[in-house]
Design a protein around this motif. Structure first.
Motif, short mmCIF file in Angstrom:
data_model
loop_
_atom_site.label_atom_id
_atom_site.label_comp_id
_atom_site.label_asym_id
_atom_site.label_seq_id
_atom_site.Cartn_x
_atom_site.Cartn_y
_atom_site.Cartn_z
N UNK A 1 -2.99 -18.35 -39.50
CA UNK A 1 -2.92 -17.30 -40.52
C UNK A 1 -2.82 -15.92 -39.87
N UNK A 2 -2.23 -15.01 -40.62
CA UNK A 2 -1.90 -13.71 -40.03
C UNK A 2 -3.14 -12.96 -39.54
N UNK A 3 -4.30 -13.15 -40.16
CA UNK A 3 -5.49 -12.44 -39.73
C UNK A 3 -6.10 -13.04 -38.47
N UNK A 4 -5.94 -14.36 -38.29
CA UNK A 4 -6.57 -15.04 -37.15
C UNK A 4 -5.72 -14.99 -35.89
N UNK A 5 -4.43 -14.62 -36.02
CA UNK A 5 -3.55 -14.66 -34.86
C UNK A 5 -3.35 -13.32 -34.19
N UNK A 6 -4.28 -12.39 -34.38
CA UNK A 6 -4.15 -11.04 -33.85
C UNK A 6 -5.11 -10.81 -32.69
N UNK A 7 -4.68 -9.98 -31.73
CA UNK A 7 -5.53 -9.61 -30.60
C UNK A 7 -5.36 -8.12 -30.32
N UNK A 8 -6.47 -7.48 -30.01
CA UNK A 8 -6.49 -6.02 -29.79
C UNK A 8 -6.57 -5.73 -28.29
#
Length: 407
Positions: free
Chosen positions: A182-189
């Motif tokens: 899902x778009x929220x879980x596949x992000x990294x900062x």
């Protein structure tokens, strides 16, 4: 909460007054200083370095990170006193107000001790790289990719509306590292070096004549894994930290236009009569005063929460929503009052040095920066009023499977 100074705060306020009297120019009006141009930027850097050297920068940060180790109430005192002077504090709201908390929460201790003191003194300038052309107000819909390669990551993609990117040494960038979930879980900062060859910055010419916003392109830009902020796939939590800090920072400097409008009403005459006698003007003045007073009360409520050890919540979005809308409405109304003179932008000829004409052109962007009106309303509805979330058709769907247009 009692907003009278304690003996400690009174002593601090006295020191601030003495320092400002010696190092800044007294304000003679309520107009904001511009942020455009290399000269203004260098003046801002020199000003912040002086603040840091004398212990007035980043008041709530720990001393080992370049701050003064004081409380949020000390920061309130500083804000109250600095309003009486012409300064360039606004240049570093994004870096220190938004990126600083993310680095503080998620970076390694070594990185914090290396990078934060340079940020606190504006020796290094930072920007926030979130918005993208294809994502609109949906930050989590971003497409800038970060792919692992040994002990570093390779970034490709584009950001837009990045404030101050042309002056920045570093940035905090939100990327997609896994499109299969899902778009929220596949992000990294990440933190990123903005001076490397894989980063291209193109200023956007604004309709008010400025060029503060930018497009930023990543072409195989390199980020060491040591510059990752938080866990792989945990970028949304980091993004929320940045966004909440941004809305709190913006709420503190958000122009409402009301003080300038009040000065205008006190001084302007039309056809030989004080404009304050006009029923329509009086009606608008009462409406905007009530909104302005409400925002002041909300800010005091947030300060009370912070002073008692809490955090500023989603109420910070109210200052952004109401203040930005009011600023645009006031600017448009003032220029209508001026009649044909409303199109005159000469600072020597127009009342209030053409402040309202400039705001007519600049204020629409303020309603987009930090989240659109619609985003702010959703935050307030869900997090303050407790209303149900709006339906989200892409909830739980792998990002790569979300439809992007006609089949």
């Amino acid at each position: 909460m009692d907003f009278q100074d304690t003996s400690e705060l009174a002593a601090f306020r006295s020191n601030v007054k003495i320092w400002l009297e010696a190092n800044a120019t007294k304000r003679t009006d309520k107009l904001h200083m511009g942020m455009e141009g290399d000269t203004a930027f260098q003046e801002a850097k020199d000003w912040y370095k002086k603040k840091a050297d004398d212990g007035f920068a980043c008041l709530t940060w720990a001393k080992e990170y370049g701050g003064a180790g004081l409380t949020s109430l000390h920061e309130v005192v500083w804000t109250q006193e600095v309003e009486n002077y012409k300064t360039r504090d606004a240049h570093f709201v994004i870096g220190i107000g938004n990126c600083g908390p993310a680095v503080m929460h998620f970076a390694s201790e070594e990185a914090k001790r290396k990078l934060l003191p340079r940020m606190a003194s504006a020796e290094d300038v930072w920007c926030q790289l979130f918005s993208e052309p294809s994502a609109g107000s949906d930050v989590a819909g971003l497409r800038t990719r970060a792919e692992p390669d040994g002990d570093h990551w390779v970034l490709n993609g584009q950001k837009i509306w990045t404030s101050g990117a042309q002056y920045s040494d570093y940035g905090v960038v939100l990327t997609r590292t896994d499109p299969t979930i899902s778009k929220y879980r596949g992000l990294t900062l990440f933190m990123i070096d903005m001076r490397q060859s894989g980063v291209e910055v193109r200023p956007i010419k604004q309709m008010d004549g400025g060029g503060h916003f930018n497009e930023v392109f990543f072409n195989n830009a390199i980020v060491p894994d040591t510059y990752r902020l938080g866990e792989v796939g945990g970028g949304w939590a980091g993004a929320l930290t940045v966004l909440m800090s941004e809305r709190l920072a913006i709420s503190g400097v958000q122009p409402t236009g009301f003080p300038q409008f009040l000065d205008l009403v006190k001084s302007l005459e039309l056809n030989g009569q004080p404009i304050a006698d006009d029923p329509l003007v009086r009606d608008r003045l009462a409406t905007w005063y009530s909104q302005y007073a409400g925002l002041q009360a909300v800010n005091k409520r947030m300060l009370t929460a912070v002073a008692k050890g809490g955090i500023a919540g989603a109420e910070a979005s109210l200052g952004k929503l109401v203040g930005a809308v009011m600023n645009q409405e006031i600017a448009n109304f003032a220029c209508q009052i001026f009649g044909p003179a409303g199109i005159v932008q000469d600072t020597e000829l127009s009342p209030e040095r053409a402040h309202f004409q400039q705001q007519v052109l600049f204020s629409p962007g303020v309603r987009l920066a930090g989240g659109t009106d619609e985003v702010m309303r959703n935050i307030l509805a869900e997090q303050v009023l407790g209303l149900p979330q709006e339906p989200r058709a892409d909830k739980g769907i792998p990002f790569q499977d979300i439809p992007t247009g006609p089949a």
